[in-house]
Design an enzyme around this catalytic site. Structure first.
Site, PDB file in Angstrom:
ATOM      1  N   HIS A 222     -56.787  -4.791 -74.746  1.00 51.79           N
ATOM      2  CA  HIS A 222     -57.605  -3.714 -74.187  1.00 51.79           C
ATOM      3  C   HIS A 222     -56.655  -2.593 -73.769  1.00 51.79           C
ATOM      4  O   HIS A 222     -55.522  -2.853 -73.363  1.00 51.79           O
ATOM      5  CB  HIS A 222     -58.404  -4.203 -72.977  1.00 51.79           C
TER       6      HIS A 222
ATOM      7  N   CYS B 189     -64.703  -4.209 -70.042  1.00 52.20           N
ATOM      8  CA  CYS B 189     -64.650  -5.407 -69.218  1.00 52.20           C
ATOM      9  C   CYS B 189     -65.455  -5.130 -67.961  1.00 52.20           C
ATOM     10  O   CYS B 189     -65.139  -4.208 -67.222  1.00 52.20           O
ATOM     11  CB  CYS B 189     -63.201  -5.738 -68.865  1.00 52.20           C
TER      12      CYS B 189
END
Lengths: 278, 278
Positions: free
Chosen positions: A179, A210
């Site tokens: 990420h 997230c």
């Protein structure tokens, strides 16, 4: 949004044109997920590539895989799966073995491998290697190491991969899933490439994210990843211009910002070139 | 926005508190710029650190430097400075020598060193090293190599720095100035660190940009740079939390998006922590 079963059915029936087989990843948290997936596949026999099919004739047919999500820390496992890591692995054993029996590829994700919203940077890389080993022993075809929070750094990525190698896990069995929350995704990709990893997850337009990181950006964008890999002289087989268009289109459809700097730069440069030539 | 003279005057008169001396970079494209700058400095003798002052007593006093902007390609030089590279260097000679006489540091930027809006990736690293050598010979204290378009890649950054070394230029005389247009700024920073470069330009909130790249993001953000360097175990002397606040504040004042993913993630994490503890 449609659920996994509807999407899978769509892919199996619509005969989506693609230059190379698309793999659809069906999230199967437990044995029931496997039953759902196999029931759909049985209704569409021959529409996909069966992993046990030695003839491997799959032109135009999609690939299917079942996905399980383990966690690297007990806190994340409890919050996300409502059970401890050992219990989750027991459940995943049924899923993975069910997938293998049905001739479906099984992919196991391990979340928060480089940082946990509850335990911070304090994630034990040896524990990650231990979980990965268990999943591979159950029959998982690939382990995707997820830096869910984007807290991974160059040095800690290096250390994690060193532990994986020390545990006897082969690079070919590992995918990295970064990420870009803290802008480190490509740096960590570079470190992983240096250690011999060749499979990387990404998301067009940087979609995803997230839920534990409010305000944070999501998965590293496919556009950024492709640009980076190609800049290193690697061949991704992906048309960056077309990918930039897809990113712009899908983020628009979802009414989300296009989080790919490369996508935006590619589109901006194209616009500028068009203005110059007219 | 105020012009350079007004900003310089403000810094010299307002006694801005700072734990370490702030350097203000005064853009001086020609001899007149030097005259403007030295006139202001003469009016505020003793308010800044004079480079020729051997006593070096400068607590709380700002540093001043004059900046010139050369270009790595003839096309960019013509479009940006209305003259060819050789002519621009003649002009900069007066500026740099004037700065040295006045006891002011001189910093020379070279733009488009890794990609030009008019000549593409086709920028000759040997030419960059040649221009840098000329500027250092004139007396420039530091050369900032500007990847104005963000087209720099890991391999080409490496090649450029190899050419600089081959030309006899020391790492201490080089600063790297990356734009994050294609998300490569930190990757290129990693390559530069490996080659021994220790000075990097950045911009809070990723402010700035390149008028030749519509839709593109600007300079690599200070927040991303600090996070990355600290993650490698380096000490930047910068408080990342405070820098994230500054980025949020100044982008708000300027009504521009906060382009630092690290800044946004730091602020998001802080908010989440506050929500949990209340």
């Amino acid at each position: 949004m449609d659920n996994s079963s509807q999407i899978m059915e769509h892919i199996l029936t619509k005969n989506i044109p693609s230059p190379s087989p698309i793999t659809y990843s069906f999230l199967a948290p437990n044995a029931r997920g496997v039953a759902d997936a196999t029931a759909i596949l049985q209704r569409h026999q021959g529409a996909y590539v069966n992993q046990n099919d030695t003839s491997k004739g799959g032109d135009g047919k999609p690939m299917m895989e079942l996905a399980v999500f383990a966690a690297a820390t007990e806190s994340f496992s409890q919050k996300n799966l409502n059970c401890d890591i050992a219990t989750s692995l027991e459940r995943f054993k049924d899923v993975i073995q069910g997938a293998k029996q049905a001739g479906i590829r099984a992919r196991a994700y391990i979340s928060v491998v480089l940082g946990c919203p509850f335990e911070g940077y304090n994630v034990n890389p040896h524990k990650v290697a231990e979980i990965a080993t268990s999943l591979l022993e159950m029959g998982a075809d690939e382990i995707s190491l997820g830096d869910t929070t984007g807290m991974g750094t160059a040095l800690r990525t290096q250390e994690l991969l060193r532990c994986m190698t020390a545990a006897g896990i082969q690079n070919e069995d590992i995918a990295m899933h970064f990420h870009d929350t803290y802008g480190q995704a490509l740096v960590n990709t570079a470190v992983s490439l240096e250690r011999g990893i060749r499979t990387f997850d990404s998301s067009v337009g940087g979609l995803g994210g997230c839920p534990y990181s409010p305000g944070a950006t999501g998965n590293v964008s496919t556009e950024n990843m492709v640009y980076f890999l190609e800049s290193l002289g690697m061949n991704t087989g992906i048309d960056l211009d077309a990918m930039a268009d897809i990113g712009q289109w899908i983020t628009g459809e979802l009414e989300k910002p296009n989080d790919s700097v490369v996508g935006k730069a590619v589109l901006g440069a194209r616009k500028a070139a068009a203005n110059t030539s007219t």
